[in-house]
Design a protein around this motif. Structure first.
Motif, PDB file in Angstrom:
ATOM      1  N   GLU A 101       0.847  -1.177   0.000  1.00 21.88           N
ATOM      2  CA  GLU A 101       0.000   0.000   0.000  1.00 21.88           C
ATOM      3  C   GLU A 101       0.888   1.233   0.000  1.00 21.88           C
ATOM      4  N   LEU A 102       0.360   2.337  -0.536  1.00 16.00           N
ATOM      5  CA  LEU A 102       1.121   3.582  -0.619  1.00 16.00           C
ATOM      6  C   LEU A 102       0.431   4.672   0.191  1.00 16.00           C
ATOM      7  N   ARG A 103       1.270   5.463   0.854  1.00 18.01           N
ATOM      8  CA  ARG A 103       0.806   6.641   1.578  1.00 18.01           C
ATOM      9  C   ARG A 103       1.753   7.779   1.230  1.00 18.01           C
ATOM     10  N   ALA A 133      -2.869   8.804  -9.125  1.00 15.22           N
ATOM     11  CA  ALA A 133      -2.727   8.525  -7.698  1.00 15.22           C
ATOM     12  C   ALA A 133      -4.048   8.621  -6.947  1.00 15.22           C
ATOM     13  N   VAL A 136      -3.793   5.982  -3.405  1.00 18.77           N
ATOM     14  CA  VAL A 136      -2.854   6.218  -2.311  1.00 18.77           C
ATOM     15  C   VAL A 136      -3.584   6.904  -1.171  1.00 18.77           C
TER      16      VAL A 136
END
Length: 297
Positions: A29-31, A44, A48
């Motif tokens: 997962e992306l933050r 994005a 995200v």
């Protein structure tokens, strides 16, 4: 969970794009931490988690690093501050948050020069290396991306190249040094963030495909732009006076001058180019894809 700081900058936007393509297959997962979410790419949105604010803010990084396995750390140097405050001071809350949240791996943007006789008197590079030490002491596994000057720095010269056919810097016209495209730095960062089998502390040089002098850059720009481009060397004392005149912090300006002096004395020459330290994007490619549209627009 991978956290990206400065995701809309020269390196961060390339990194975010690469990770958006890779994380579904990698089950990641992306933050991101960003001041202005409107600057994030359309790709994005919805993909995200967005933490709004400055990654120099303790409350922001405390929220962002909760549950994080890896962090991409980039300090946007603030010329209103002293070098110490701009690098280590800005990063202090994040370093404490790494430990508080048990972040395992950090990849940071740094500079060449560690271990050379010039490292202790290289201004902004010295401050960057001190930040590496601060992060390394936090207990995370850390990789410092040791970079030379960026091709993208020349974008600041676009108007001068367009209007006068001139770009300036302070290096000797025939001093060869490594240069790198920020997209190549992002590619190395993405690899390290996705494959976290590495441990301990280390430096990862990203040197570009070959060394070039300002005269080499001028020749290639002339070829790629189809118009004459020449290099003019600016004396360091003149640079200092000009930057202080803009109202920048005088200690920061002196550190910038000291960095440029150290680079002209060979600061970036301490690492050999090998298949592991070279990166693929040539200056010719970068000029055609990035500089030419900026100059001829």
């Amino acid at each position: 969970m991978i956290v990206i700081t400065a995701p809309t900058g020269n390196i961060g936007r390339h990194l975010l794009s690469r990770l958006l393509e890779s994380v579904p297959a990698a089950d990641e997962e992306l933050r991101v931490i960003v001041r202005d979410p409107s600057r994030l790419p359309d790709a994005a949105r919805g993909c995200v988690e967005v933490i709004v604010g400055s990654h120099g803010d303790a409350a922001v990084v405390d929220r962002a690093f909760e549950g994080a396995d890896a962090v991409f750390w980039l300090v946007p140097p603030d010329a209103a501050l002293t070098p110490q405050d701009a690098y280590s001071g800005f990063s202090g809350p994040a370093v404490r948050a790494f430990a508080a949240h048990g972040v395992g791996h950090v990849v940071g943007v740094s500079a060449l020069g560690r271990g050379t006789p010039l490292a202790g008197r290289a201004g902004l590079v010295t401050a960057s290396l001190a930040l590496d030490d601060l992060i390394a002491d936090s207990g995370v596994a850390y990789r410092a991306l040791a970079n030379p000057s960026f091709f993208e720095n020349l974008l600041e010269e676009s108007d001068s190249i367009r209007e006068k056919g001139v770009f300036t810097d302070s290096a000797d016209a025939d001093r060869k040094a490594p240069f790198v495209a920020t997209a190549d730095i992002a590619a190395v960062a993405a690899g390290l963030l996705l494959d976290r089998s590495w441990t301990g502390i280390g430096s990862v040089p990203v040197l570009g495909p070959r060394d070039m002098s300002p005269n080499d850059l001028a020749r290639i720009m002339t070829e790629q732009l189809g118009r004459p481009v020449r290099y003019e060397r600016q004396p360091l004392d003149e640079l200092h006076t000009t930057l202080v005149g803009y109202g920048l912090n005088e200690a920061f300006v002196q550190a910038m001058v000291d960095m440029k002096r150290a680079k002209d004395q060979g600061l970036d020459a301490g690492v050999a180019r090998t298949p592991d330290t070279a990166s693929p994007t040539s200056f010719e490619q970068w000029c055609a894809q990035t500089l030419k549209p900026a100059v001829l627009s």
